[in-house]
Design a protein around this motif. Structure first.
Motif, PDB file in Angstrom:
ATOM      1  N   GLY A 193       0.800  -1.214   0.000  1.00  0.00           N
ATOM      2  CA  GLY A 193       0.000   0.000   0.000  1.00  0.00           C
ATOM      3  C   GLY A 193       0.829   1.257   0.000  1.00  0.00           C
ATOM      4  O   GLY A 193       0.385   2.305  -0.440  1.00  0.00           O
ATOM      5  N   LEU A 194       2.076   1.188   0.502  1.00  0.00           N
ATOM      6  CA  LEU A 194       2.915   2.366   0.574  1.00  0.00           C
ATOM      7  C   LEU A 194       3.845   2.499  -0.625  1.00  0.00           C
ATOM      8  O   LEU A 194       4.458   3.535  -0.807  1.00  0.00           O
ATOM      9  CB  LEU A 194       3.758   2.335   1.857  1.00  0.00           C
ATOM     10  N   ARG A 195       3.945   1.476  -1.431  1.00  0.00           N
ATOM     11  CA  ARG A 195       4.923   1.485  -2.517  1.00  0.00           C
ATOM     12  C   ARG A 195       4.729   2.652  -3.484  1.00  0.00           C
ATOM     13  O   ARG A 195       5.708   3.280  -3.885  1.00  0.00           O
ATOM     14  CB  ARG A 195       4.892   0.158  -3.262  1.00  0.00           C
ATOM     15  N   PRO A 196       3.477   2.994  -3.886  1.00  0.00           N
ATOM     16  CA  PRO A 196       3.335   4.130  -4.792  1.00  0.00           C
ATOM     17  C   PRO A 196       3.896   5.417  -4.203  1.00  0.00           C
ATOM     18  O   PRO A 196       4.446   6.240  -4.918  1.00  0.00           O
ATOM     19  CB  PRO A 196       1.811   4.218  -5.000  1.00  0.00           C
ATOM     20  N   GLN A 197       3.766   5.626  -2.890  1.00  0.00           N
ATOM     21  CA  GLN A 197       4.305   6.816  -2.263  1.00  0.00           C
ATOM     22  C   GLN A 197       5.828   6.823  -2.357  1.00  0.00           C
ATOM     23  O   GLN A 197       6.436   7.858  -2.617  1.00  0.00           O
ATOM     24  CB  GLN A 197       3.861   6.892  -0.807  1.00  0.00           C
ATOM     25  N   LEU A 198       6.435   5.678  -2.150  1.00  0.00           N
ATOM     26  CA  LEU A 198       7.888   5.601  -2.224  1.00  0.00           C
ATOM     27  C   LEU A 198       8.365   5.839  -3.649  1.00  0.00           C
ATOM     28  O   LEU A 198       9.333   6.574  -3.880  1.00  0.00           O
ATOM     29  CB  LEU A 198       8.373   4.246  -1.717  1.00  0.00           C
ATOM     30  N   SER A 199       7.706   5.255  -4.627  1.00  0.00           N
ATOM     31  CA  SER A 199       8.115   5.456  -6.015  1.00  0.00           C
ATOM     32  C   SER A 199       7.922   6.911  -6.425  1.00  0.00           C
ATOM     33  O   SER A 199       8.717   7.449  -7.199  1.00  0.00           O
ATOM     34  CB  SER A 199       7.342   4.523  -6.948  1.00  0.00           C
ATOM     35  N   ASP A 200       6.889   7.571  -5.904  1.00  0.00           N
ATOM     36  CA  ASP A 200       6.701   8.994  -6.183  1.00  0.00           C
ATOM     37  C   ASP A 200       7.857   9.815  -5.614  1.00  0.00           C
ATOM     38  O   ASP A 200       8.322  10.773  -6.234  1.00  0.00           O
ATOM     39  CB  ASP A 200       5.383   9.496  -5.587  1.00  0.00           C
ATOM     40  N   GLU A 201       8.297   9.446  -4.417  1.00  0.00           N
ATOM     41  CA  GLU A 201       9.413  10.154  -3.804  1.00  0.00           C
ATOM     42  C   GLU A 201      10.692   9.943  -4.613  1.00  0.00           C
ATOM     43  O   GLU A 201      11.479  10.875  -4.816  1.00  0.00           O
ATOM     44  CB  GLU A 201       9.614   9.674  -2.361  1.00  0.00           C
ATOM     45  N   VAL A 202      10.894   8.718  -5.082  1.00  0.00           N
ATOM     46  CA  VAL A 202      12.065   8.431  -5.909  1.00  0.00           C
ATOM     47  C   VAL A 202      11.996   9.238  -7.206  1.00  0.00           C
ATOM     48  O   VAL A 202      12.994   9.826  -7.647  1.00  0.00           O
ATOM     49  CB  VAL A 202      12.157   6.923  -6.224  1.00  0.00           C
ATOM     50  N   ARG A 245      13.025  12.724  -6.601  1.00  0.00           N
ATOM     51  CA  ARG A 245      14.478  12.854  -6.435  1.00  0.00           C
ATOM     52  C   ARG A 245      15.194  12.815  -7.785  1.00  0.00           C
ATOM     53  O   ARG A 245      16.149  13.558  -8.016  1.00  0.00           O
ATOM     54  CB  ARG A 245      15.003  11.738  -5.537  1.00  0.00           C
ATOM     55  N   ILE A 246      14.732  11.950  -8.674  1.00  0.00           N
ATOM     56  CA  ILE A 246      15.389  11.849  -9.979  1.00  0.00           C
ATOM     57  C   ILE A 246      15.099  13.094 -10.809  1.00  0.00           C
ATOM     58  O   ILE A 246      15.977  13.595 -11.522  1.00  0.00           O
ATOM     59  CB  ILE A 246      14.959  10.563 -10.714  1.00  0.00           C
ATOM     60  N   ARG A 247      13.869  13.623 -10.736  1.00  0.00           N
ATOM     61  CA  ARG A 247      13.576  14.892 -11.407  1.00  0.00           C
ATOM     62  C   ARG A 247      14.518  15.974 -10.912  1.00  0.00           C
ATOM     63  O   ARG A 247      15.003  16.799 -11.682  1.00  0.00           O
ATOM     64  CB  ARG A 247      12.135  15.329 -11.136  1.00  0.00           C
ATOM     65  N   GLU A 248      14.750  15.971  -9.603  1.00  0.00           N
ATOM     66  CA  GLU A 248      15.654  16.961  -9.020  1.00  0.00           C
ATOM     67  C   GLU A 248      17.057  16.818  -9.595  1.00  0.00           C
ATOM     68  O   GLU A 248      17.721  17.820  -9.918  1.00  0.00           O
ATOM     69  CB  GLU A 248      15.687  16.803  -7.499  1.00  0.00           C
TER      70      GLU A 248
END
Length: 234
Positions: free
Chosen positions: A11-20, A23-26
């Protein structure tokens, strides 16, 4: 690079992938990874302190946004990013942000004004203290309050989909930006206090446009664009 906080459970994986993905956009928009450079799953996972799966999900998301593309049997590679691309993002952000700010001006009341003044006061105190992380936090709160107060949910959502292309962490690397935010926000507040929709919209448009110009100048200093691309964009 700081390690991402590991989150367990499907359930939390989409949040983690969004954070990743953020970071990559940054990394891309800060010029720390360049067009044509391959983004290796295992290397990024090790760098972020997470498993490969959310990194792969993040790169697939960035692929749909046009930040990376997939080369068969070779992997994900950073897509080209021109000055015009960055300018277009801020053109859209400025246009929508200006409209939301103008609508908020028409709805302005004492309580909302005091809330915005509080955000601005906190931003200026953080600027004086050299706490760029807090400057960005209070800047985000200032803009979010204005956007939500416009009572235009779909337009605010559209703006959010544009703003996410520029990760908030980028602003802390622009030395001129805190003072620009301080001065521009004061102009926006003066127009909001008068409930002057057109003036508020114009001030917001100028602020966002100016911020985009700072980012372009930063990317130029990072050497992101070749002279060939510069000539093509001019």
């Amino acid at each position: 690079m700081a390690t991402l906080r590991t989150q367990r459970g499907l359930g939390l994986r989409p949040q983690l992938s969004d954070e990743v993905a953020a970071r990559i956009r940054e990394l891309i928009l800060d010029g720390r990874v360049r067009p044509g450079e391959f983004l290796r799953l295992e290397r990024l996972a090790l760098q972020f302190g997470i498993s490969v799966t959310p990194v792969r999900e993040a790169l697939q998301s960035l692929r749909s946004e046009g930040f990376v593309h997939l080369e068969p049997r070779r992997g994900f590679v950073v897509a080209s990013l021109s000055k015009r691309d960055v300018a277009d993002l801020f053109w859209a952000q400025a246009a929508i942000g200006a409209e939301l700010a103008a609508r908020t001006a028409e709805r302005m009341g004492p309580e909302l004004l005091e809330q915005l003044i509080g955000h601005q006061r906190a931003l200026e105190q953080a600027t004086d203290a050299g706490r760029l992380d807090l400057v960005e936090e209070h800047n985000h709160a200032f803009h979010r309050t204005i956007n939500l107060a416009a009572d235009s949910a779909k337009l605010a959502w559209t703006l959010g989909s544009v703003v996410r292309y520029v990760p908030r962490g980028v602003w802390t690397r622009l030395p001129e930006w805190p003072e620009v935010a301080r001065a521009d926000h004061r102009r926006i507040l003066r127009a909001l206090r008068r409930k002057d929709g057109p003036a508020t919209g114009a001030a917001m448009r100028q602020h966002i446009t100016r911020s985009g110009e700072l980012l372009v100048a930063h990317l130029e200093r990072q050497g992101l664009w070749s002279s060939f691309l510069d000539d093509a964009d001019d």
